[in-house]
Motif scaffolding. Structure first.
Motif, PDB file in Angstrom:
ATOM      1  N   GLU A  66       0.864  -1.179   0.000  1.00  0.00           N
ATOM      2  CA  GLU A  66       0.000   0.000   0.000  1.00  0.00           C
ATOM      3  C   GLU A  66       0.898   1.225   0.000  1.00  0.00           C
ATOM      4  O   GLU A  66       1.861   1.286   0.773  1.00  0.00           O
ATOM      5  N   ALA A  81      -2.260   6.162 -11.335  1.00  0.00           N
ATOM      6  CA  ALA A  81      -3.705   5.925 -11.186  1.00  0.00           C
ATOM      7  C   ALA A  81      -4.237   4.926 -12.205  1.00  0.00           C
ATOM      8  O   ALA A  81      -5.268   4.280 -11.971  1.00  0.00           O
ATOM      9  N   ALA A 119      -3.465   0.540  -8.656  1.00  0.00           N
ATOM     10  CA  ALA A 119      -3.963   1.878  -8.320  1.00  0.00           C
ATOM     11  C   ALA A 119      -4.879   1.894  -7.103  1.00  0.00           C
ATOM     12  O   ALA A 119      -4.930   2.881  -6.367  1.00  0.00           O
ATOM     13  N   ALA A 120      -5.585   0.806  -6.852  1.00  0.00           N
ATOM     14  CA  ALA A 120      -6.516   0.768  -5.716  1.00  0.00           C
ATOM     15  C   ALA A 120      -5.794   0.866  -4.383  1.00  0.00           C
ATOM     16  O   ALA A 120      -6.401   1.228  -3.373  1.00  0.00           O
ATOM     17  N   ARG A 121      -4.500   0.555  -4.388  1.00  0.00           N
ATOM     18  CA  ARG A 121      -3.701   0.626  -3.149  1.00  0.00           C
ATOM     19  C   ARG A 121      -2.849   1.887  -3.074  1.00  0.00           C
ATOM     20  O   ARG A 121      -1.931   1.972  -2.265  1.00  0.00           O
ATOM     21  N   ARG A 130      -2.829   6.157  -2.729  1.00  0.00           N
ATOM     22  CA  ARG A 130      -3.511   7.411  -2.419  1.00  0.00           C
ATOM     23  C   ARG A 130      -2.503   8.544  -2.495  1.00  0.00           C
ATOM     24  O   ARG A 130      -1.356   8.391  -2.053  1.00  0.00           O
TER      25      ARG A 130
END
Length: 338
Positions: free
Chosen positions: A26, A50, A55-57, A59
């Protein structure tokens, strides 16, 4: 792991973030997106992250590391396992005109990062130093145990200061830190203020390129993939205190504290003219070479002894100059549609 990558919209930061995501970590990325060079390139790098499989991990937060309160709040909220600190005011020549930017980012920002790691249980801080710390040294190749007491630019001095500051926190608070002295990183998504980018733009536009020191320069050009492999290899091995460290034979690369310094390069210096030749070949255009004197703050040659990092991580550089220039040129043509 949950990893903070500072300077995540930067050249190296983007690629490190992508590699961490690809293996399942992450990642929280921060960057102030300043206008030292074209911010649209920085946002395009973030867009590429992104669009990646991991990309889901990921920010992203726009944040300036010189803002100690905001950075401390981030550390408290996220409880990072490890930190890769790549945010800095880059550029040797720019430091001759804007010293304050280096004090703000490279000194205050680094202290703020160290404080965040210290107070919030970070297991390991890996941070960017630079080959520029070797300054006026003439002995080649550069070895981590060489004295680095004669910087020739404020940028170099700020990076040496980072190494000293990191050691202080390793000694006083037991914070494991690893500093990596980068050697002339190049490749896709590179920085527009560096020679490969400047040369490619000018060559394709039919404009002269400035070749400093009349071309009598050598650089240990290191492809971005090899840099990323070294950064992650270093991140994965946490330095431990060395009770056998001999204080009567001081070394700037090791310590009784959990602290290490490594060169990270290809260990194969290239004549600047040869690099230009390779770039001309890949771009299919000849450069108009304007020979210039040495610039203040520059050094004539860089050459990394990378044996210590290879022994520590098992990582060796793999991308040849020919392959690296080919991949950079192909990316440049595609990104700028030229």
């Amino acid at each position: 792991m949950k990893v903070l990558v500072t300077g995540a919209a930067g050249f190296i930061g983007m690629q490190v973030a992508l590699a961490l995501l690809a293996r399942g970590d992450e990642v929280v990325g921060i960057d102030n997106l300043n206008d030292y060079y074209d911010p649209t390139l920085k946002t395009a790098r973030l867009d590429a992250i992104a669009a990646s499989a991991g990309a889901a991990r990921f920010r992203f937060r726009k944040l300036d590391i010189a803002n100690g309160a905001a950075l401390s709040t981030l550390f408290a909220a996220e409880r990072f396992d490890r930190v890769v600190h790549l945010a800095a005011q880059a550029g040797v020549r720019y430091s001759l005109q804007n010293a304050g930017a280096y004090a703000s980012s490279n000194l205050l920002g680094f202290v703020n990062t160290l404080e965040g790691c210290r107070h919030h249980g970070v297991e390991h801080l890996v941070y960017a130093s630079s080959s520029s710390v070797y300054g006026g040294n003439a002995k080649m190749p550069f070895v981590e145990t060489d004295a680095v007491d004669h910087p020739v630019s404020l940028y170099a001095a700020s990076k040496k200061a980072n190494e000293l500051m990191a050691h202080t926190y390793s000694h006083l608070y037991g914070l494991p830190t690893t500093g990596l002295r980068f050697f002339t990183v190049y490749g896709p998504w590179g920085r527009p203020d560096m020679a490969p980018f400047i040369f490619a733009r000018a060559i394709l536009a039919g404009e002269p390129i400035k070749v400093f020191n009349h071309g009598k320069m050598r650089r240990d050009f290191t492809f971005i993939d090899d840099i990323v492999a070294g950064v992650i290899g270093a991140l994965d091995r946490i330095p431990q205190p060395d009770p056998g460290y001999d204080r009567t034979r001081a070394s700037s690369a090791a310590s009784w504290a959990p602290y290490r310094i490594f060169n990270i390069g290809r260990s194969e210096p290239v004549e600047l003219m040869d690099f230009i030749d390779a770039l001309e070949s890949e771009l299919g255009c000849k450069a108009v070479r304007q020979l210039m004197p040495m610039q203040p703050g520059d050094v004539e040659a860089t050459f990394a002894d990378t044996s210590a990092l290879e022994a520590w991580t098992g990582v060796q550089p793999r991308v040849s100059l020919a392959e690296g220039v080919k991949r950079f040129a192909a990316w440049y043509r595609g990104y700028y549609a030229v």
